[in-house]
Design a protein around this motif. Structure first.
Motif, PDB file in Angstrom:
ATOM      1  N   ARG A  45       0.874  -1.182   0.000  1.00 63.89           N
ATOM      2  CA  ARG A  45       0.000   0.000   0.000  1.00 63.89           C
ATOM      3  C   ARG A  45       0.913   1.234   0.000  1.00 63.89           C
ATOM      4  O   ARG A  45       2.138   1.094  -0.012  1.00 63.89           O
ATOM      5  N   THR A  46       0.306   2.415   0.058  1.00 63.23           N
ATOM      6  CA  THR A  46       1.120   3.639  -0.081  1.00 63.23           C
ATOM      7  C   THR A  46       2.093   3.847   1.077  1.00 63.23           C
ATOM      8  O   THR A  46       3.028   4.628   0.950  1.00 63.23           O
ATOM      9  N   SER A  69      -3.264   0.896  -4.683  1.00 56.99           N
ATOM     10  CA  SER A  69      -3.619   2.326  -4.631  1.00 56.99           C
ATOM     11  C   SER A  69      -3.627   2.858  -6.050  1.00 56.99           C
ATOM     12  O   SER A  69      -2.944   2.321  -6.934  1.00 56.99           O
ATOM     13  N   ALA A  70      -4.378   3.954  -6.227  1.00 57.18           N
ATOM     14  CA  ALA A  70      -4.364   4.615  -7.533  1.00 57.18           C
ATOM     15  C   ALA A  70      -3.042   5.368  -7.671  1.00 57.18           C
ATOM     16  O   ALA A  70      -2.383   5.326  -8.709  1.00 57.18           O
ATOM     17  N   GLY A  71      -2.645   6.053  -6.603  1.00 59.62           N
ATOM     18  CA  GLY A  71      -1.412   6.849  -6.618  1.00 59.62           C
ATOM     19  C   GLY A  71      -0.184   5.955  -6.642  1.00 59.62           C
ATOM     20  O   GLY A  71      -0.185   4.848  -6.075  1.00 59.62           O
ATOM     21  N   ASN A  94     -10.767   3.833  -6.392  1.00 56.71           N
ATOM     22  CA  ASN A  94     -11.513   4.552  -5.359  1.00 56.71           C
ATOM     23  C   ASN A  94     -12.151   5.844  -5.863  1.00 56.71           C
ATOM     24  O   ASN A  94     -12.478   6.729  -5.067  1.00 56.71           O
ATOM     25  N   ARG A 209      -2.680  14.395  -3.132  1.00 57.29           N
ATOM     26  CA  ARG A 209      -1.457  14.137  -2.366  1.00 57.29           C
ATOM     27  C   ARG A 209      -1.029  15.456  -1.736  1.00 57.29           C
ATOM     28  O   ARG A 209      -1.157  16.520  -2.363  1.00 57.29           O
ATOM     29  N   HIS A 255      -6.226  10.855   5.342  1.00 57.45           N
ATOM     30  CA  HIS A 255      -6.029  10.217   4.024  1.00 57.45           C
ATOM     31  C   HIS A 255      -6.981   9.027   3.851  1.00 57.45           C
ATOM     32  O   HIS A 255      -6.560   7.909   3.591  1.00 57.45           O
ATOM     33  N   TYR A 259     -11.306   5.663   1.020  1.00 56.39           N
ATOM     34  CA  TYR A 259     -11.553   4.437   1.789  1.00 56.39           C
ATOM     35  C   TYR A 259     -13.041   4.090   1.839  1.00 56.39           C
ATOM     36  O   TYR A 259     -13.845   4.805   2.429  1.00 56.39           O
ATOM     37  N   LYS A 264     -11.792  -0.537  -1.562  1.00 56.58           N
ATOM     38  CA  LYS A 264     -10.710  -1.410  -1.102  1.00 56.58           C
ATOM     39  C   LYS A 264     -10.796  -2.794  -1.755  1.00 56.58           C
ATOM     40  O   LYS A 264      -9.780  -3.431  -1.999  1.00 56.58           O
ATOM     41  N   ARG A 341      -5.903   4.920   9.933  1.00 57.56           N
ATOM     42  CA  ARG A 341      -6.272   4.600   8.544  1.00 57.56           C
ATOM     43  C   ARG A 341      -6.483   3.103   8.370  1.00 57.56           C
ATOM     44  O   ARG A 341      -7.388   2.660   7.683  1.00 57.56           O
TER      45      ARG A 341
HETATM   46  O1  DEZ Z   1      -3.753   6.386  -4.128  1.00 58.37           O
HETATM   47  C1  DEZ Z   1      -4.771   5.961  -3.628  1.00 58.37           C
HETATM   48  O2  DEZ Z   1      -5.444   5.026  -4.119  1.00 58.37           O
HETATM   49  C2  DEZ Z   1      -5.305   6.559  -2.353  1.00 58.37           C
HETATM   50  O3  DEZ Z   1      -4.550   7.609  -1.899  1.00 58.37           O
HETATM   51  C3  DEZ Z   1      -5.554   5.513  -1.306  1.00 58.37           C
HETATM   52  O4  DEZ Z   1      -6.389   6.011  -0.339  1.00 58.37           O
HETATM   53  C4  DEZ Z   1      -4.300   4.975  -0.724  1.00 58.37           C
HETATM   54  O5  DEZ Z   1      -4.611   3.978   0.218  1.00 58.37           O
HETATM   55  P1  DEZ Z   1      -3.515   3.172   1.019  1.00 58.37           P
HETATM   56  O6  DEZ Z   1      -2.700   2.436   0.002  1.00 58.37           O
HETATM   57  O7  DEZ Z   1      -2.663   4.167   1.714  1.00 58.37           O
HETATM   58  O8  DEZ Z   1      -4.291   2.323   1.925  1.00 58.37           O
END
Ligand code: DEZ
Length: 378
Positions: A45-46, A69-71, A94, A209, A255, A259, A264, A341
């Motif tokens: 994850r991020t 994650s998208a990012g 998401n 971000r 963040h 969610y 998810k 989170r």
């Molecule tokens: O990039 C994304 O998908 C979002 O910022 C997402 O909420 C990141 O989630 P994480 O991997 O931190 O659970």
């Protein structure tokens, strides 16, 4: 047998992978797993970055890395390419959840500040999967939108971006860009002192971000009353958010805009599928639909749409917990930010919440926002 190391908070990841896989879950708070030499694939994850510093030697067997994650700003993709690693992210997983966060926070803000949303324009910076969903939802609230995404215009010929001048003329700005530091269209500190002083903004929302906005300049502009309010879900020094910025935010959340149970699940599926393809595995048995949730009780309990959304979206519950961390555990705020989170129960998206008919009579916009009617399946 394929060994997959996966962040233990990747939602239901076991159900998206075939049983033939040797799945080992790791705790992301402890960093990347130590015994990665055993892994063929790594799912993160991020919160765990992949760079030459965090992963100086690519283990011999490892050929696939995915982030739920998208990012992707926490992953050095050129490094992975050089090392011959296949990489996958969960683009668009998401989009709906973030759009719901944006409209919920806008409605709550408008009620509190007695603003009429229909009279305000919103500049959307970044019109990919998330920005597009945000645009659609805002139109349902009859708000006018100005979409700004010059790199998308370069890539996709029918898409036309507004000019910088046009987007900066909006009353409200909402951010949906990736964090990019180089190239023709960097987004790092895109919203800087110069842009912030170009006009008076009613509201700035950042769910993209932290680094996309120069937080120091944002705070300054708020103190100078050039920015009336700001809502931050992402932070420049995340997870060690700056208490001074958090204190001034109209809403602050850890963040979690993206969610939801559905987002998810998408995130896990969107990286499990390319993993299955990469290793040529048989697909996992398909998962049934998630049930969703039904709200009972009378609509008379809610004085306004804002009050109802407050019950249906945990934005303010997250905020209260974040405030509690800042008040009582400031020194551990980074660690507790990530824990919050990871551990706070996920919400259902609006399309997975069913309400009695009286709710729609009282607040007709609930249909447009995607809520379901009890007794009527989709
Ligand atoms: O990039 C994304 O998908 C979002 O910022 C997402 O909420 C990141 O989630 P994480 O991997 O931190 O659970």
């Amino acid at each position: 047998m394929i060994t997959v190391f996966a962040d233990q908070y990747l939602y239901e990841i076991d159900s998206f992978l075939p049983e033939s896989v040797d799945l080992r879950l790791y705790d992301p708070a402890q960093g990347l797993p130590k015994n990665l030499h055993k892994a063929h694939a790594l799912l993160i994850r991020t919160v765990n970055a992949i760079t030459p510093q965090t992963l100086p030697e690519i283990p011999e067997k490892l050929t696939f890395i995915g982030t739920g994650s998208a990012g992707t700003d926490h992953v050095d993709q050129s490094y992975l390419k050089e090392q011959g690693i296949t990489f996958a992210n969960a683009a668009g997983c998401n989009a709906r959840s973030v759009a719901e966060y944006v409209i919920t926070s806008l409605l709550l803000w408008a009620e509190k500040e007695t603003e009429s949303l229909q009279d305000l324009s919103v500049g959307i910076i970044g019109v990919g999967e998330v920005g597009t969903q945000v645009e659609q939802q805002l139109e349902k609230l009859q708000m006018s939108t100005i979409c700004y995404d010059p790199p998308r215009e370069e890539r996709e010929s029918p898409f036309r971006s507004s000019s910088l001048e046009e987007v900066l003329s909006a009353d409200i700005l909402t951010f949906h860009t990736p964090l990019v530091s180089d190239g023709n269209w960097p987004t790092y500190h895109w919203l800087n002192e110069k842009k912030l002083s170009s006009r008076q903004f009613r509201l700035i929302i950042n769910t993209a971000r932290g680094g996309v906005i120069d937080e120091q300049s944002l705070l300054q502009s708020h103190q100078n009353k050039n920015v009336s309010n700001f809502i931050l879900d992402v932070w420049e020094d995340e997870p060690d958010l700056r208490p001074s910025t958090a204190e001034e935010a109209f809403f602050k959340t850890p963040h979690i805009a993206g969610y939801s149970i559905q987002a998810k699940q998408n995130a896990s599926k969107f990286i499990a599928d390319p993993l299955i393809e990469h290793f040529d595995l048989s697909t996992a048995p398909s998962k049934g639909q998630t049930e969703g949730q039904t709200i009972e009780g009378t609509v008379d309990n809610f004085g306004s749409l804002g009050e109802l959304l407050h019950q249906l979206h945990p934005l303010k519950k997250y905020e209260a917990r974040l405030q509690h961390i800042l008040n009582n555990h400031r020194d551990q705020r980074g660690e507790l930010f990530n824990k919050l989170r990871a551990e706070f129960p996920l919400r259902n998206e609006f399309s997975h919440i069913q309400l009695p008919a009286s709710y729609f009579d009282r607040f007709p916009v609930l249909t447009d926002l995607g809520f379901g009617l009890i007794g009527q399946s989709e």
